[in-house]
Scaffold this active site. Structure first.
Site, short mmCIF file in Angstrom:
data_model
loop_
_atom_site.label_atom_id
_atom_site.label_comp_id
_atom_site.label_asym_id
_atom_site.label_seq_id
_atom_site.Cartn_x
_atom_site.Cartn_y
_atom_site.Cartn_z
N ARG A 140 87.45 11.84 7.77
CA ARG A 140 86.32 10.99 7.42
C ARG A 140 85.10 11.50 8.19
NH1 ARG A 140 85.35 10.17 11.99
NH2 ARG A 140 83.81 8.64 11.34
N GLY A 141 83.95 10.88 7.94
CA GLY A 141 82.71 11.40 8.52
C GLY A 141 82.12 12.39 7.51
N ALA A 142 80.82 12.26 7.26
CA ALA A 142 80.20 13.00 6.16
C ALA A 142 80.42 14.53 6.22
CB ALA A 142 78.70 12.66 6.10
N ARG A 163 85.07 9.76 -2.41
CA ARG A 163 84.30 8.75 -1.66
C ARG A 163 82.85 8.87 -2.14
NH1 ARG A 163 84.98 7.91 4.57
NH2 ARG A 163 84.23 5.84 4.00
N GLN A 167 86.27 2.67 13.80
CA GLN A 167 86.08 4.10 14.12
C GLN A 167 85.46 4.29 15.50
OE1 GLN A 167 85.23 2.65 11.24
NE2 GLN A 167 85.17 4.07 9.53
N ASP A 180 75.31 9.23 6.45
CA ASP A 180 76.09 9.79 5.33
C ASP A 180 75.19 10.31 4.23
OD1 ASP A 180 78.14 7.99 6.70
OD2 ASP A 180 79.31 9.13 5.23
N ASN A 215 74.20 4.71 6.50
CA ASN A 215 75.27 5.00 7.47
C ASN A 215 76.22 3.81 7.49
OD1 ASN A 215 76.41 6.73 9.54
ND2 ASN A 215 75.75 5.20 11.02
N LYS A 216 77.23 3.90 8.33
CA LYS A 216 78.27 2.86 8.42
C LYS A 216 77.65 1.47 8.50
CE LYS A 216 81.77 3.28 8.24
NZ LYS A 216 82.43 3.16 6.93
O1 MRU Z 1 83.60 5.64 6.80
P1 MRU Z 1 83.43 6.80 7.72
O2 MRU Z 1 84.25 6.71 8.95
O3 MRU Z 1 83.58 8.11 6.99
O4 MRU Z 1 81.90 6.69 8.15
C1 MRU Z 1 81.35 7.66 8.99
C2 MRU Z 1 79.96 7.37 9.38
O5 MRU Z 1 79.39 6.38 9.01
C3 MRU Z 1 79.28 8.40 10.23
O6 MRU Z 1 78.30 7.80 11.02
C4 MRU Z 1 78.60 9.42 9.30
O7 MRU Z 1 79.50 9.95 8.39
C5 MRU Z 1 77.97 10.51 10.06
S1 MRU Z 1 79.17 11.61 10.71
C6 MRU Z 1 78.46 12.78 11.64
#
Ligand code: MRU
Length: 356
Positions: A51-53, A88, A199, A240, A250-251
């Site tokens: 996970r994470g962009a 996603r 997370q 993201d 973002n999250k």
């Molecule tokens: O749902 P996730 O865990 O994939 O969400 C991740 C985030 O919101 C991060 O802040 C974002 O992807 C940036 S990662 C460098």
């Protein structure tokens, strides 16, 4: 960065399989999982083993490599690409990586196509590492300035995990923190727990612990009072999808932190590699906000007193719950964007100065 003193990246290719650190098992178990098929890659993204962009973008690129190893037929590949992009919806990196891969392999004859795809995937990963390191070096100046004025521990608040586990290495929001720590600047991180999947607590705190960086997990609603008490010097978060007008997605919960930071005159920075910029979308209302299974809210997983992993329901069985995974922070609340090319204002002008 390191886990138990050993250096890792989050994803790599070895003996014709893709290896990932399964993030659904952290922090209680360190498990390296093998992805052997395109469906394995799509599933890893969907269930958030990765996970994470930036990392899901890299996994999509590796997914195309796996698809080519299975079947070089054009329609199989096109279907794989479509399913990867849909796995996603919010992070733009999936589409960015798939488009980049597709433009490299389009029309290449079948004897060369796999090698070209592997090379491009390597380049995507190497570039991400370089960009994230540069984000750290650029963001370091912000932390140095705070330290030079304060001459005491710098307190950074972050949300979710925009750490090295969300990228290939270094992270985005955590990269300036790692750089500052390596320079000997005393630093402490307030880690938002980040419900519902935690997370922050499960991944950010874990990775900071492994690098010996002081951190404290807080419930998501605690940031406001810490800001009022002067215990937060700056917020740094990831994104993201960044629109060309500087709005960031973002999250979920990021927006509320930005509001609280504004009210308390605390700088609020967003760290990003250029792969998360969506140059085409003009209106943040059009960003597809992922809605995940509401069981992610109503169940929690953890170790019981006998160190056994248990998943338990915490809500009444008949209560409804809503699990929106992301929110948008308008540019007006953002002090600056920390990118691989430097720091700019969260605006079209700022981004154009650096990237166009
Ligand atoms: O749902 P996730 O865990 O994939 O969400 C991740 C985030 O919101 C991060 O802040 C974002 O992807 C940036 S990662 C460098």
């Amino acid at each position: 960065m390191k886990i138990k003193g050993k250096k890792y990246k989050t994803i790599w290719f070895e003996n014709n399989v893709v290896k990932i650190i399964d993030q659904t098992k952290l922090p209680h178990e360190f498990y390296i999982k093998e992805l052997k098929t395109i469906d394995d890659a799509i599933n890893a993204i969907k269930v958030m083993e990765v996970r994470g962009a930036p990392l899901i973008g890299a996994t999509a690129a590796y997914g195309i490599v796996l698809a080519l190893m299975e079947n070089k037929d054009q329609s199989f590949l096109e279907n794989a690409c479509r399913n990867l992009i849909r796995s996603r919806p919010t992070a733009i990196n999936l589409k960015w990586a798939v488009d980049r891969m597709f433009s490299k392999i389009k029309g290449v004859n079948s004897s060369d196509v796999l090698n070209i795809a592997i090379k491009e995937t390597d380049e995507i990963c190497e570039e991400d590492i370089k960009f994230c390191k540069n984000i750290g070096l650029n963001g370091l100046k912000i932390i140095e300035d705070i330290y030079n004025k304060k001459k005491d521990t710098v307190n950074i608040l972050t949300h979710c995990n925009a750490g090295w586990l969300a990228t290939i290495d270094w992270g985005t929001a955590t990269s300036p923190i790692y750089q500052a720590h390596q320079k000997g600047i005393p630093i402490h991180v307030w880690v938002d727990e980040t419900r519902p999947r935690n997370q922050g607590a499960n991944l950010t705190s874990f990775e900071l612990n492994e690098e010996n960086i002081k951190n404290t997990i807080i419930a998501d609603n605690t940031g406001g009072i810490l800001m009022q008490r002067g215990e937060v010097d700056a917020c740094i978060v990831g994104t993201d999808r960044t629109l060309s007008n500087g709005d960031v997605c973002n999250k979920v919960g990021t927006y509320l932190k930005a509001l609280a930071a504004k009210d308390n005159n605390i700088p609020f920075y967003v760290a990003l590699p250029s792969s998360t910029i969506d140059w085409d979308m003009k209106n943040s209302e059009n960003i597809p906000i992922e809605e995940r299974n509401s069981e992610e809210l109503s169940f929690v997983e953890g170790l019981d007193n006998n160190n056994k992993l248990k998943k338990i329901r915490i809500y009444p069985k008949n209560s409804k719950s809503l699990n929106l995974a992301f929110d948008v922070t308008p540019a007006k609340y953002i002090t600056g964007l920390i990118t691989e090319k430097g720091i700019c204002s969260a605006s079209e002008e700022g981004l154009n100065k650096l990237f166009k």
